[in-house]
Write a protein that holds these residues in place. Structure first.
Motif, PDB file in Angstrom:
ATOM      1  N   HIS A   3      -3.768  -6.837  -5.318  1.00  0.00           N
ATOM      2  CA  HIS A   3      -4.310  -5.716  -4.545  1.00  0.00           C
ATOM      3  C   HIS A   3      -5.307  -4.979  -5.430  1.00  0.00           C
ATOM      4  N   PRO A   4      -6.525  -4.699  -4.935  1.00  0.00           N
ATOM      5  CA  PRO A   4      -7.548  -4.086  -5.792  1.00  0.00           C
ATOM      6  C   PRO A   4      -7.186  -2.714  -6.333  1.00  0.00           C
ATOM      7  N   LEU A   5      -6.143  -2.096  -5.805  1.00  0.00           N
ATOM      8  CA  LEU A   5      -5.734  -0.779  -6.304  1.00  0.00           C
ATOM      9  C   LEU A   5      -4.339  -0.798  -6.919  1.00  0.00           C
ATOM     10  N   SER A   6      -3.844  -1.971  -7.299  1.00  0.00           N
ATOM     11  CA  SER A   6      -2.481  -2.061  -7.813  1.00  0.00           C
ATOM     12  C   SER A   6      -2.274  -1.238  -9.087  1.00  0.00           C
ATOM     13  N   ASP A   7      -3.335  -1.000  -9.851  1.00  0.00           N
ATOM     14  CA  ASP A   7      -3.215  -0.223 -11.089  1.00  0.00           C
ATOM     15  C   ASP A   7      -3.209   1.286 -10.856  1.00  0.00           C
ATOM     16  N   PHE A  10      -1.588   7.231  -8.536  1.00  0.00           N
ATOM     17  CA  PHE A  10      -1.735   8.593  -8.046  1.00  0.00           C
ATOM     18  C   PHE A  10      -2.986   8.732  -7.186  1.00  0.00           C
ATOM     19  N   CYS A  11      -2.926   9.567  -6.193  1.00  0.00           N
ATOM     20  CA  CYS A  11      -4.069   9.830  -5.324  1.00  0.00           C
ATOM     21  C   CYS A  11      -5.194  10.465  -6.156  1.00  0.00           C
ATOM     22  N   PRO A  12      -6.403   9.898  -6.109  1.00  0.00           N
ATOM     23  CA  PRO A  12      -7.500  10.481  -6.873  1.00  0.00           C
ATOM     24  C   PRO A  12      -8.004  11.802  -6.279  1.00  0.00           C
ATOM     25  N   HIS A  13      -7.583  12.120  -5.070  1.00  0.00           N
ATOM     26  CA  HIS A  13      -8.027  13.357  -4.419  1.00  0.00           C
ATOM     27  C   HIS A  13      -7.098  14.525  -4.745  1.00  0.00           C
ATOM     28  N   CYS A  14      -5.773  14.330  -4.546  1.00  0.00           N
ATOM     29  CA  CYS A  14      -4.843  15.452  -4.755  1.00  0.00           C
ATOM     30  C   CYS A  14      -3.863  15.240  -5.903  1.00  0.00           C
ATOM     31  N   GLY A  15      -3.792  14.032  -6.462  1.00  0.00           N
ATOM     32  CA  GLY A  15      -2.905  13.749  -7.585  1.00  0.00           C
ATOM     33  C   GLY A  15      -1.491  13.371  -7.193  1.00  0.00           C
ATOM     34  N   SER A  16      -1.196  13.298  -5.896  1.00  0.00           N
ATOM     35  CA  SER A  16       0.148  12.962  -5.438  1.00  0.00           C
ATOM     36  C   SER A  16       0.519  11.524  -5.815  1.00  0.00           C
ATOM     37  N   ARG A  17       1.798  11.327  -6.033  1.00  0.00           N
ATOM     38  CA  ARG A  17       2.310   9.980  -6.308  1.00  0.00           C
ATOM     39  C   ARG A  17       2.489   9.206  -4.993  1.00  0.00           C
ATOM     40  N   SER A  18       2.221   9.819  -3.879  1.00  0.00           N
ATOM     41  CA  SER A  18       2.378   9.191  -2.563  1.00  0.00           C
ATOM     42  C   SER A  18       1.131   8.408  -2.167  1.00  0.00           C
ATOM     43  N   PHE A  19       0.571   7.687  -3.097  1.00  0.00           N
ATOM     44  CA  PHE A  19      -0.642   6.888  -2.896  1.00  0.00           C
ATOM     45  C   PHE A  19      -0.182   5.450  -2.687  1.00  0.00           C
ATOM     46  N   LEU A  20      -0.088   5.024  -1.429  1.00  0.00           N
ATOM     47  CA  LEU A  20       0.569   3.775  -1.070  1.00  0.00           C
ATOM     48  C   LEU A  20      -0.392   2.792  -0.419  1.00  0.00           C
ATOM     49  N   PRO A  21      -0.083   1.484  -0.518  1.00  0.00           N
ATOM     50  CA  PRO A  21      -0.942   0.510   0.173  1.00  0.00           C
ATOM     51  C   PRO A  21      -1.053   0.842   1.663  1.00  0.00           C
ATOM     52  N   ARG A  28      -3.607   4.718   0.912  1.00  0.00           N
ATOM     53  CA  ARG A  28      -3.696   6.019   1.590  1.00  0.00           C
ATOM     54  C   ARG A  28      -2.637   6.934   1.004  1.00  0.00           C
ATOM     55  N   CYS A  29      -3.032   8.172   0.832  1.00  0.00           N
ATOM     56  CA  CYS A  29      -2.114   9.191   0.340  1.00  0.00           C
ATOM     57  C   CYS A  29      -1.384   9.804   1.530  1.00  0.00           C
ATOM     58  N   THR A  30      -0.051   9.745   1.508  1.00  0.00           N
ATOM     59  CA  THR A  30       0.710  10.336   2.610  1.00  0.00           C
ATOM     60  C   THR A  30       0.780  11.854   2.485  1.00  0.00           C
ATOM     61  N   ALA A  31       0.428  12.395   1.322  1.00  0.00           N
ATOM     62  CA  ALA A  31       0.452  13.851   1.135  1.00  0.00           C
ATOM     63  C   ALA A  31      -0.797  14.520   1.708  1.00  0.00           C
ATOM     64  N   CYS A  32      -1.987  13.955   1.433  1.00  0.00           N
ATOM     65  CA  CYS A  32      -3.215  14.629   1.882  1.00  0.00           C
ATOM     66  C   CYS A  32      -4.032  13.808   2.884  1.00  0.00           C
TER      67      CYS A  32
END
Length: 173
Positions: A3-7, A10-21, A28-32
């Motif tokens: 996956h091109p984002l496997s590394d 964290f969400c680059p927009h809000c920093g949340s750990r909810s940055f999921l495939p 997509r970040c489920t937080a923001c």
């Protein structure tokens, strides 16, 4: 293919750990709600053959594939078109001025860089350069060589897309 984002955890927009495939090519970040698609990076490759049917090859000075053969080229910078990036890379790597270029084909590639896989779309061009006898290795080329096409093999080249491209390039026209 990873996956091109496997590394990226964290969400680059809000920093949340909810940055999921989100799908095969995004997270997509489920937080923001931020969704990020890491589109393939554009790269150019110059195929320069002289009047003696020799191909201009560089020896890679840096990883990945340090010490192996390559063709002049590299990433297109932000704000550049393909032709601008191609001309800049020829100037930087071999000190050559591009006089003409014809698009040949493109190939996908996975380019390891800084511990991350960069997905690229490599555009190959048949190029003509001014003063081919005055080229010199510079930038990230350790050296360069004019090599007769009939002595080259794809396995001499270190990067995947260039190896695949050499199968086409080495066929006699």
């Amino acid at each position: 293919m990873s996956h091109p984002l496997s590394d990226f955890l964290f969400c680059p927009h809000c920093g949340s750990r909810s940055f999921l495939p989100h799908d095969a090519y995004s997270k997509r970040c489920t937080a923001c709600g931020f969704t990020f698609y890491p589109n393939a990076a554009a790269a150019t490759v110059a195929v320069v053959v002289n009047e003696r049917d020799e191909l201009l090859c560089v020896v890679r000075a840096q990883e990945p594939a340090r010490g192996t053969l390559d063709l002049p080229g590299g990433f297109v910078d932000p704000g550049e078109g393909l032709m601008e990036g191609l001309a800049r890379e020829l100037r930087e790597e071999v000190g050559a001025e591009l006089t003409a270029a014809d698009f040949l084909f493109s190939l996908p590639n996975e380019y390891p860089f800084s511990g991350h896989t960069v997905h690229t779309c490599d555009a190959f061009f048949r190029c003509r350069i001014a003063n081919p006898d005055s080229v010199r290795a510079a930038d990230d080329a350790a050296s360069l060589r004019w090599i007769p096409r009939d002595t080259l093999r794809p396995d001499m080249f270190g990067l995947g897309s260039v190896r695949r491209a050499m199968e086409f390039i080495l066929k006699k026209d």
